[in-house]
Design an enzyme around this catalytic site. Structure first.
Site, PDB file in Angstrom:
ATOM      1  N   ASP A 273       0.867  -1.178   0.000  1.00  0.00           N
ATOM      2  CA  ASP A 273       0.000   0.000   0.000  1.00  0.00           C
ATOM      3  C   ASP A 273       0.904   1.228   0.000  1.00  0.00           C
ATOM      4  OD1 ASP A 273      -2.403   1.610   0.432  1.00  0.00           O
ATOM      5  OD2 ASP A 273      -1.566   1.914   2.429  1.00  0.00           O
TER       6      ASP A 273
ATOM      7  N   ASP B 107      -7.230  -1.340   3.842  1.00  0.00           N
ATOM      8  CA  ASP B 107      -6.324  -2.433   3.467  1.00  0.00           C
ATOM      9  C   ASP B 107      -6.761  -3.773   4.057  1.00  0.00           C
ATOM     10  OD1 ASP B 107      -4.581  -0.662   2.116  1.00  0.00           O
ATOM     11  OD2 ASP B 107      -3.620  -0.122   4.009  1.00  0.00           O
TER      12      ASP B 107
END
Length: 748
Positions: A427, A629
């Site tokens: 990420d 996430d």
């Protein structure tokens, strides 16, 4: 009622077969859904429905199988382990003191040397008998555990030793009786020395094994020792010293320079630098001031701090880390199933081979003494201990080593998976970048910049996104009064919409503006120019019309580029995913050295990207820190949550990275690979040892015309001990391992 989950500390486990028996004993009970016994740290983790089966029944089932459940916490278990090692040491000394003189006496007499009473064969036999008895007493645990296990139909390592030495001793008694009946030739068949030396040599291995198990738990023991035993509590005008265990939430603690912090809490007064290396693995002290959070087990620097206790005892982060490490150690890696399947049938198979070999040699015309020597040798040389130790000791060492570098594995399976990773998905915000963007540009259309910033801050009041926090910080820095929004609506992955003072305000990405039919006009070109420079842009619309944009820059983490380079050197494919604009993502990726980027990705799309990679036969690690996430972290083969992230992300992950150093990602893979390699080496040693030694002990040398080994049982005992020690020593090599990603040699 939800299932109950508990890790029991077990006494009396002697090999991998014991672990299999304990699991079977628990799983036979109704309501028990899972049971994992671990020979390496002598625990059994059981999950069950307490409405169906009470805890006491599980304890009784384990005890009925021939084992004991040790009460108390980790410190009590460690104390019990040390006491067991001391007890084994005392028994070992007794065994060696009598076994060696017995062996010398018996062998010297047989070799023709002059020894007392040799001419009187009865006295010669009785001296050996007297020297052997103390050794049998010193090895009593083999008989007290081995024979009951055999009679219950679940023989283990102790059963093999008890059968082998018991057979040798009883046959020697028979020979002694024959000598007393006037058959002195039976003196050549006495095996008291074999029985005694087998117990002595096996005891050497078991003692060193028990010491090694204590050593493998150094990581957990070291963490337990970090919490100071006492704390200074401010009560009125006085400072009172109390046990740290007596601390309560809300206590005001005085932490002097150089002292350990006894609880998690908030700094009420004072400034100092605190060594948090035990949590993060980072050696540089962290500056703490009023309002900052400090953690139990960290060490205060040169200043004095007053800390308000917020979490004490088992609720502290330190104890949560310990629970996580012990939880990982109490689970099994998938590769351990190989050893489990072998251990489940190993001991019965060995007994069958030993008895069969004995009978075959008798049918071949060899003497009873020879046939019994073969049987005893097979029983003693077989070693399920090595199989049982192969995986758990490596897992314990691997999880302990990882914890020292700020990497927490939740399960042994996660540690094994880390060793198989070939693709890493990163990420961007909060992982590759610092996760604390700052506003760099405010471009307004039809109103001034402060008015635009004021409306944007109002819309972002309830948002947890890092960009929202950046907008609020900028508004506060300028000194703006932010109105309270109403009718707040969050559009996941796009932005927010609310009302302020009769105006509808929308703040978000182009997708949100398109949904609201907002024409961005020239703002699109300005945003692309800023994005190419690595800025992240959000658009603001008021009453359905474009009002401007705000750009923010999120700096790259200092070690991000080095971490990506390390991942590539390990042969890993690296992919960055982000919801940002393509140009912004590419600018950040170039700076970090990442060649593959997926931009404009919604939270649900991240999980889809991970799934696509897994479908293409990739073993994927997802690294992130945000709520968005969590789905991808849960979907990946290995979810890795940055410790500064949200509780939801950490909960969904398999691995928690306690520090923000991105190099922890390749370090995790290195530790996983080193542990997996160590497990494979251990399993190879264990299987090859048994594959070679059992046929050898069964009489292969005699079939090949080699000289007969009259002392084969003693050689078998020595070989059995060495097999366990070789596996243990190999596992302990992980203690010297340091990931190259953290600027050290990776050679174990």
């Amino acid at each position: 009622m939800t299932d109950q989950h508990e890790t029991f500390r077990i006494g009396g486990m002697s090999c991998a077969a014991c672990a299999v028996k304990i699991e079977k004993a628990a799983l036979t009970l109704p309501g028990v859904t899972a049971a994992v016994a671990n020979y390496g740290n002598t625990t059994a983790t059981v999950t069950w429905d307490p409405a169906v089966t009470p805890r006491e029944k599980i304890v009784r089932a384990i005890e009925k199988a021939g084992y004991t459940v040790i009460g108390g916490d980790a410190k009590a278990a460690e104390k019990a382990a040390r006491q067991d090692a001391r007890s084994r040491r005392k028994d070992l000394i007794v065994a060696l003191v009598f076994a060696f003189p017995l062996t010398v006496y018996a062998m010297a007499g047989m070799a023709g040397f002059s020894v007392p009473f040799y001419e009187n064969k009865l006295f010669f036999a009785l001296v050996q008998f007297c020297l052997c008895l103390p050794v049998l007493v010193a090895g009593r645990r083999f008989y007290l555990r081995g024979f009951p296990a055999l009679f219950r139909g679940g023989p283990d390592m102790d059963s093999l030793v008890a059968l082998g030495t018991g057979t040798a001793f009883l046959y020697s008694l028979y020979c002694t009786w024959q000598i007393a009946q006037g058959r002195p030739d039976y003196a050549m068949s006495l095996a008291y020395d074999s029985a005694a030396m087998i117990i002595a040599l096996v005891s050497v291995g078991k003692y060193l094994e028990s010491r090694s198990k204590v050593r493998t738990n150094d990581a957990v023991r070291g963490l337990l020792d970090l919490t100071p035993a006492e704390a200074s509590v401010i009560r009125g005008d006085q400072v009172v010293r109390i046990p740290a265990a007596a601390l309560k939430t809300g206590d005001l603690i005085l932490v002097r320079p150089g002292e350990g912090i006894p609880a998690d809490g908030q700094v009420a007064a004072g400034d100092s630098a605190v060594d948090e290396s035990m949590l993060t693995g980072e050696s540089i002290p962290v500056e703490k001031k009023t309002g900052d959070t400090v953690y139990s087990g960290t060490v205060n620097g040169t200043g004095s701090l007053r800390v308000t206790a917020e979490q004490v005892g088992g609720d502290t982060v330190l104890h949560q880390i310990i629970d996580m490490i012990e939880g990982a150690e109490g689970t099994k890696a998938p590769v351990a199933r190989i050893a489990d399947r072998a251990a489940g049938v190993f001991v019965p198979a060995v007994i069958f081979v030993a008895v069969t070999a004995c009978l075959l040699w008798l049918l071949a015309g060899r003497s009873v003494s020879f046939a019994l020597t073969v049987m005893v040798s097979v029983l003693v040389i077989s070693c399920p201990c090595a199989l049982g130790l192969a995986t758990p000791l490596a897992i314990i060492m691997g999880t302990g080593k990882a914890a020292k570098h700020g990497v927490l594995f939740k399960t042994a399976a996660a540690l094994e998976t880390a060793g198989r990773i070939d693709t890493v998905v990163l990420d961007k915000t909060g992982t590759v970048t610092a996760g604390r963007p700052e506003v760099t540009d405010v471009i307004a259309v039809g109103l001034d910049e402060n008015a635009l910033l004021r409306l944007a801050a109002a819309a972002e009041t309830d948002s947890e996104h890092p960009l929202a926090a950046a907008v609020r910080r900028k508004a506060a820095a300028v000194g703006l009064t932010v109105p309270v929004p109403t009718a707040f609506e969050s559009r996941t992955g796009s932005g927010v919409v609310c009302r302020t003072a009769e105006q509808q305000v929308a703040v978000g990405n182009p997708a949100l503006m398109q949904t609201l039919d907002v024409d961005l006009g020239p703002l699109t070109q300005q945003a692309e120019t800023l994005a190419a420079a690595g800025r992240t842009c959000i658009f603001i619309a008021v009453d359905g019309k474009a009002a401007g944009l705000i750009a923010a820059a999120d700096p790259l983490r200092p070690t991000a580029s080095a971490a990506v380079a390390e991942m590539r050197s390990l042969g890993l494919s690296v992919l960055m995913v982000t919801g940002d604009h393509e140009l912004t993502a590419q600018a950040v990726a170039r700076e970090a050295g990442i060649s593959e980027v997926r931009a404009g990705v919604l939270p649900q799309d991240k999980a889809g990207i991970v799934s696509d990679l897994m479908v293409s036969q990739k073993t994927v690690a997802m690294v992130g820190d945000g709520i968005n996430d969590a789905p991808a972290l849960a979907r990946a083969n290995l979810g890795m949550a940055v410790g500064s992230g949200t509780d939801i992300a950490i909960g969904a992950a398999d691995v928690v990275l306690l520090n923000t150093d991105v190099r922890s990602v390749p370090a995790t893979v290195e530790i996983g690979r080193a542990t997996l390699k160590n497990i494979r080496e251990n399993l190879f040693l264990a299987f090859v040892y048994n594959a070679v030694c059992i046929p050898f002990a069964a009489g292969l040398p005699y079939l090949l015309g080699m000289a007969e080994f009259t002392q084969m049982p003693m050689l078998a005992a020595a070989a059995m001990s060495l097999s366990s020690l070789s596996v243990t020593a190999n596992a302990l090599r992980l203690g010297r391992f340091r990931p190259a990603s953290l600027n050290g040699s990776s050679a174990p």
